[in-house]
Design an enzyme around this catalytic site. Structure first.
Site, PDB file in Angstrom:
ATOM      1  N   GLY A  91      41.255  32.306  42.496  1.00 50.04           N
ATOM      2  CA  GLY A  91      40.982  33.030  41.513  1.00 50.04           C
ATOM      3  C   GLY A  91      40.070  32.769  40.611  1.00 50.04           C
ATOM      4  O   GLY A  91      39.968  31.347  40.363  1.00 50.04           O
TER       5      GLY A  91
ATOM      6  N   SER B 297      46.454  37.933  33.102  1.00 52.24           N
ATOM      7  CA  SER B 297      47.032  36.786  33.359  1.00 52.24           C
ATOM      8  C   SER B 297      48.258  36.943  32.714  1.00 52.24           C
ATOM      9  O   SER B 297      49.135  37.676  32.346  1.00 52.24           O
ATOM     10  CB  SER B 297      46.473  36.393  31.913  1.00 52.24           C
TER      11      SER B 297
ATOM     12  N   HIS C 106      47.681  37.543  41.679  1.00 56.39           N
ATOM     13  CA  HIS C 106      47.828  36.527  42.231  1.00 56.39           C
ATOM     14  C   HIS C 106      47.893  37.820  43.392  1.00 56.39           C
ATOM     15  O   HIS C 106      48.154  37.232  44.573  1.00 56.39           O
ATOM     16  CB  HIS C 106      49.459  36.664  42.012  1.00 56.39           C
TER      17      HIS C 106
HETATM   18  P1  AMP Z   1      48.537  30.981  37.681  1.00 53.54           P
HETATM   19  O1  AMP Z   1      49.585  31.435  38.844  1.00 53.54           O
HETATM   20  O2  AMP Z   1      47.976  31.783  36.340  1.00 53.54           O
HETATM   21  O3  AMP Z   1      48.301  29.154  37.969  1.00 53.54           O
HETATM   22  O4  AMP Z   1      47.181  31.608  38.742  1.00 53.54           O
HETATM   23  C1  AMP Z   1      47.752  31.470  39.792  1.00 53.54           C
HETATM   24  C2  AMP Z   1      46.116  31.962  41.311  1.00 53.54           C
HETATM   25  O5  AMP Z   1      46.579  33.353  40.692  1.00 53.54           O
HETATM   26  C3  AMP Z   1      44.984  30.921  40.644  1.00 53.54           C
HETATM   27  O6  AMP Z   1      43.749  30.681  41.863  1.00 53.54           O
HETATM   28  C4  AMP Z   1      44.290  31.809  39.515  1.00 53.54           C
HETATM   29  O7  AMP Z   1      42.618  31.811  39.577  1.00 53.54           O
HETATM   30  C5  AMP Z   1      44.763  33.157  40.065  1.00 53.54           C
HETATM   31  N1  AMP Z   1      44.245  34.008  39.256  1.00 53.54           N
HETATM   32  C6  AMP Z   1      44.681  34.512  38.180  1.00 53.54           C
HETATM   33  N2  AMP Z   1      44.834  35.574  37.283  1.00 53.54           N
HETATM   34  C7  AMP Z   1      43.633  36.153  38.550  1.00 53.54           C
HETATM   35  C8  AMP Z   1      43.341  36.959  37.962  1.00 53.54           C
HETATM   36  N3  AMP Z   1      42.804  37.673  36.933  1.00 53.54           N
HETATM   37  N4  AMP Z   1      42.258  38.142  38.613  1.00 53.54           N
HETATM   38  C9  AMP Z   1      42.360  36.911  40.132  1.00 53.54           C
HETATM   39  N5  AMP Z   1      43.100  35.854  40.496  1.00 53.54           N
HETATM   40  C10 AMP Z   1      43.266  35.767  39.204  1.00 53.54           C
END
Ligand code: AMP
Length: 301
Positions: free
Chosen positions: A153, A191, A43
């Site tokens: 991401g 993650s 993030h």
């Molecule tokens: P989330 O909070 O898991 O819904 O993710 C929010 C944003 O962060 C989304 O656009 C994800 O693709 C991005 N994201 C989550 N994990 C990663 C990572 N390891 N590398 C790059 N972007 C990420």
């Protein structure tokens, strides 16, 4: 850094910021980074990119109930507001939007935004309705914040493709900026859900990035590996890990997400190739992927 829990407050703030800057002859861009919180370096990389490119950076943190299936982890999804706000402050965020479920969905939802076809396979097949929940909430966030740029991401490569399609189809006035996957030193993709993994599962989960990299090095070294062989090799490698339960391993075009015939040699495929997988470790579902060019270079979309 300002924190807003109500839509009207965030809107007033953004309007005032834009007006003040316009009065000084400055046209500032707004960048939005939508997340579900429990923030990590993945993030943070999106926030940094947004900070570089915009005068105003908005981070949204919302665990969106309508993108979770009935038997998924909505209730136990990890949350840590204090730590998230610290990370946001450190990355120079201007405004954090932290709405409640009631604020985002005051009434039962009667409208949804659904992208066809791109959502039917990969994660869409194992998580029915998931992408409708994602595209609906992202539409709401884009309407609330009206950003010039929104950051997603490649970790969720299908999501990035689906959102780009939605934005093009519905003429949202925003540029979607895809950002590379951030990994731990040992290769595990960061993650929020990694926190669920037992130490044994955490170790076992390395097979995901390792199996993707093994295929990549075959392609880089000039191996005429077909899509069918690549898929089989990955399935074999992951199946050899007793703690892993494969949900899917798929090889498709990117960003079109069209199926690639098993006999297709990867280096001859049209455009870029996405190798995506979802695998469960002790009930925790992890996803990972790699996007390869014809030469086998991993590209960051
Ligand atoms: P989330 O909070 O898991 O819904 O993710 C929010 C944003 O962060 C989304 O656009 C994800 O693709 C991005 N994201 C989550 N994990 C990663 C990572 N390891 N590398 C790059 N972007 C990420």
């Amino acid at each position: 850094m300002k924190v807003f829990r109500e839509i009207h407050e965030l809107r007033s703030f953004l309007k005032a910021e834009r007006l003040v800057n316009a009065a000084q002859g400055k046209l500032i861009q707004t960048g939005l980074v939508p997340t579900m919180g429990y923030l990590h370096e993945g993030h943070a990389s999106l926030l940094r990119k947004a900070r570089e490119e915009n005068g105003l950076v908005v981070l949204s943190i919302f665990v969106n109930p309508i993108q979770f299936g009935p038997n998924e982890d909505l209730d136990k999804y990890p949350r840590d507001e204090k730590n998230d706000l610290q990370l946001a402050e450190r990355e120079g965020v201007d405004a954090v939007f932290l709405p409640s479920v009631e604020e985002m969905y005051p009434n039962p939802t009667k409208t949804k935004v659904a992208v066809q076809q791109l959502t039917e396979h990969l994660c869409g097949a194992s998580r029915p309705g998931h992408f409708d929940g994602v595209t609906t909430v992202v539409s709401k966030l884009l309407n609330i914040v009206q950003p010039d740029n929104a950051y997603f991401g490649q970790k969720d490569a299908q999501q990035a493709a689906v959102i780009s399609q939605m934005v093009a189809d519905l003429n949202f006035d925003v540029r979607i900026v895809p950002c590379p996957i951030v990994r731990e030193n040992d290769g595990l993709a960061l993650s929020s859900r990694n926190v669920y993994l037992s130490p044994e599962d955490r170790k076992a989960a390395l097979v995901l990035s390792q199996s993707l990299l093994a295929v990549q090095s075959r392609v880089v070294n000039g191996g005429d590996i077909t899509a069918g062989q690549a898929k089989e090799e990955i399935i074999q490698a992951i199946s050899a890990e007793p703690r892993a339960l494969i949900d899917y391993v798929e090889i498709v075009t990117f960003p079109g997400l069209l199926g690639i015939k098993p006999e297709q040699v990867l280096t001859d495929a049209e455009g870029e190739v996405l190798i995506a997988l979802a695998v469960k470790f002790g009930g925790t579902r992890l996803i990972d992927n790699i996007i390869l060019t014809k030469k086998g270079e991993a590209i960051h979309v």
